[in-house]
Every structure is written in structure tokens, then in C-alpha cells.
Design an enzyme around this catalytic site. Structure first.
Site, PDB file in Angstrom:
ATOM      1  N   ASP A 128     -11.845   1.299   2.899  1.00  0.00           N
ATOM      2  CA  ASP A 128     -11.999  -0.154   2.712  1.00  0.00           C
ATOM      3  C   ASP A 128     -13.453  -0.521   2.404  1.00  0.00           C
ATOM      4  OD1 ASP A 128      -9.778  -1.772   2.688  1.00  0.00           O
ATOM      5  OD2 ASP A 128      -9.587  -1.879   4.867  1.00  0.00           O
TER       6      ASP A 128
ATOM      7  N   LYS B  23       0.840  -1.208   0.000  1.00  0.00           N
ATOM      8  CA  LYS B  23       0.000   0.000   0.000  1.00  0.00           C
ATOM      9  C   LYS B  23       0.868   1.249   0.000  1.00  0.00           C
ATOM     10  CE  LYS B  23      -3.973  -1.876   2.376  1.00  0.00           C
ATOM     11  NZ  LYS B  23      -4.432  -2.325   3.667  1.00  0.00           N
TER      12      LYS B  23
ATOM     13  N   GLN C 293      -5.907  -2.200   9.257  1.00  0.00           N
ATOM     14  CA  GLN C 293      -5.539  -3.477   8.654  1.00  0.00           C
ATOM     15  C   GLN C 293      -6.065  -4.649   9.499  1.00  0.00           C
ATOM     16  OE1 GLN C 293      -3.861  -3.900   5.653  1.00  0.00           O
ATOM     17  NE2 GLN C 293      -4.364  -6.049   5.981  1.00  0.00           N
TER      18      GLN C 293
END
Ligand code: NDP
Length: 284
Positions: free
Chosen positions: A121, A54, A98
Site C-alpha cells: 500500500d 482485490k 485494509q
């Protein structure tokens, strides 16, 4: 029939160029870079690799990456407090936590604390709900990448029978909703589905997100289908999809490889969402 390979790397590169252009435009207009904050708690090796990728993708596209590393011992309260601080930070346009979080942390509470407008997300209940209602939202990244891959083939989705194997909240369900909103007739299969092959063999579009190495074989595929393989199964340091590529490619018209299909699209759609969140934040 030998299928055309859908090149996820190539499509991702094209979309990342668009992100780069948008990120430069944003910086010119607002005098700062678009910012993506990532919270990584614990020592999960796969998460570390993903976060590294990322960061690299942010650097490539001119998005500012901000990382927050926390120990395995972090509490739910500490994580929620950090999320709330980043929610209030005007330089943070996108925020992602995450997964998986360390054992003992209340994942629902932490993800629920992320401001829906920064939830790049697309996991927050507000975004998942808006996707269901067909409202504008930040949609989950892997399903959005799947849709881009299907569209890149040029086939018409409307009226086709789309079969999604897998019903997780992060892949199967949102993909099914996206296909439905494109007017496909959608069937969702899962571990309790009986006679699975009867469904897959009638699929014009087949999306597989099961997590079982080479689970779908060529004899389960309709001739001329578009096959999207979301699976990522590691064995002896090699990556395998959920679809047995060689036999499936003999039946399908289009198919994604693993690696090089859906994988490169996920982080790219995350960047796209971050751009969207940045402009959305400015309109509020
Ligand atoms: P989950 O484990 O959350 O869901 C798997 C789904 O497959 C479940 O709905 C399950 O059904 C279904 N399933 C399991 N066994 C069968 C079976 N025998 N027949 C039919 N359906 C079955 O996985 P995810 O959705 O999170 O991920 C799926 C795969 O995609 C994994 O390999 C994962 O690594 C990969 N992935 C790849 C990403 C990428 O960026 N390329 C991103 C996210 C995931 P039930 O609900 O009944 O249990």
C-alpha cells in the site's frame, strides 16, 4: 474544446496484462506464485467490496490472494502479531491491512508493524520517506495510478504547473511529490487555501482529491488542462467525482471520468507493487 476522456479501465487492463506476464515469469523462476495477503478486520461494507475486488484482480492476474478476516473485537496486539507472522512468511510477498481498522485499534502501530519491503500500500513511514527522498520504494497505489493516467496522455510533465487539491497522506501529498520528481512546478491546495480558483485556473495539470461531489467546476479550469479526478462520492447509490465532468470537459484537453478513471488504477498499481515486492524480496 471538448476533452479527450482518459480511459482508466483500458489502461488498467493493459497494466494487468503486464502483471500477469510478470507473475507467470516469477512462478517459472521460483516455483511458487507471488502472494498477496490482506487483513480485513471488522464489518465495514465498503472495505468488504474493496477486498472482494482485490481478490478478483489477483485471480485475473495469477497472483495468489490470502485473506485474513478478523472480528470487530480484535485488539491491536492480535493484529500486530498476525502482521509479524505474515512478515516472516516467505510465501507472502505483499501484505496490506485494509483501512479503516475497528475503533480502539491503534492504526499507527499496526501499519508500522508491516515490513517496509512487503508494504504494497506504500503507507509505511519508510516507504513514504523514501518517496520523499527520491529513493526506490513501494509508493502509494492511487498516486501511482494518477501518474500513469497523466503519462498516458503523452503530455510532457516537466516544466508544467501542476496543482494538487487535497493534501492527505494517501493521495494529495504523494501525488505532489511524484509530480515534483517529474519536474513539474507543484502547488498544493487544501481547505485553508484562499482563492482556490486562482490556483486551479493556472494549472496545466490539475489533480483533485478532496472528497466533495463536483467541487471543481469548468470555470475553475484552464483551457487545455489535464484533469485527474480522484474523488469517489456516493450519493443515492451513484458514484460522483470531485470534478463536475460536463463543464470541466468543455475546458480541459484530457479528463478522467468517475467511475472508470482513477478507480480501476488503484488495485492495478497494488498488483504492480506486489510484483515489485516479490522480486525485491528475492534480491535481498
Ligand atoms: P481526505 O479527507 O483525507 O483529504 C481531503 C483533502 O481535501 C484534505 O487535504 C482537505 O484539506 C482538502 N479539502 C477539503 N475541503 C477543501 C476545500 N474546500 N478546498 C480545498 N481543499 C479541501 O481524503 P482522501 O485524500 O483520502 O480522498 C480524497 C477523495 O479521493 C475522496 O473522495 C476519496 O474517496 C477518494 N479516493 C479515491 C481513491 C480511488 O482509488 N479512486 C483512493 C483514495 C481516495 P485539509 O488537509 O486542510 O483538511
Amino acid at each position: 474544446m471538448i476533452a479527450t476522456r482518459i480511459d482508466g479501465k483500458l489502461l488498467a487492463a493493459k497494466l494487468r496484462e503486464e502483471v500477469k506476464v510478470d507473475a507467470e515469469k516469477f512462478e517459472r523462476e521460483y516455483g511458487r506464485k507471488i502472494g498477496l495477503a490482506v487483513i480485513l478486520a471488522g464489518e465495514n461494507p465498503a472495505s468488504k467490496i474493496y477486498v472482494r475486488n482485490k481478490i478478483a484482480a489477483c485471480e485475473e492476474t495469477g497472483v495468489k490472494s490470502m485473506e485474513y478476516y478478523l472480528p470487530d473485537s480484535v485488539t491491536t496486539e492480535e493484529l500486530v502479531e498476525l502482521v509479524e507472522t505474515l512478515n516472516a512468511d516467505e510465501n507472502v510477498d505483499g501484505l496490506l491491512v485494509q483501512l479503516p481498522l475497528p475503533a480502539g485499534v491503534n492504526e499507527k502501530a499496526v501499519l508500522g508493524a508491516v515490513a517496509p519491503g512487503k508494504d504494497v500500500d506504500g503507507f509505511h513511514a519508510v516507504n513514504a520517506g523514501n518517496l520523499m527522498l527520491g529513493n526506490p520504494c513501494l509508493a502509494a497505489c492511487t498516486p501511482s495510478g494518477v501518474m500513469e493516467l497523466i503519462k498516458s496522455t503523452g503530455i510532457a510533465i516537466a516544466g508544467k504547473h501542476a496543482v494538487v487539491v487535497g493534501r492527505s497522506n494517501i493521495v494529495g501529498k504523494p501525488v505532489a511529490l511524484m509530480l515534483l520528481s517529474e519536474n513539474a512546478t507543484v502547488t498544493v491546495c487544501h481547505s485553508r487555501t484562499q482563492n482556490l480558483a486562482d490556483y486551479t485556473r493556472s494549472a496545466d495539470i490539475l489533480v483533485v482529491a478532496v472528497g466533495k461531489k463536483e467541487f471543481i467546476t469548468g470555470d475553475m479550469i484552464k483551457p487545455g488542462a489535464v484533469v485527474i479526478d480522484v474523488g469517489m462520492n456516493r450519493e443515492d447509490k451513484k458514484l460522483y467525482g470531485d470534478v463536475e465532468y460536463a463543464s470541466a470537459a468543455e475546458k480541459a484537453a484530457f479528463i478522467t471520468p468517475v467511475p472508470g478513471g482513477v478507480g480501476p488504477m488503484t488495485i492495478t498499481m497494488l498488483l504492480k507493487n506486489t510484483v515489485k515486492a516479490a522480486y525485491f524480496g528475492k534480491k535481498q
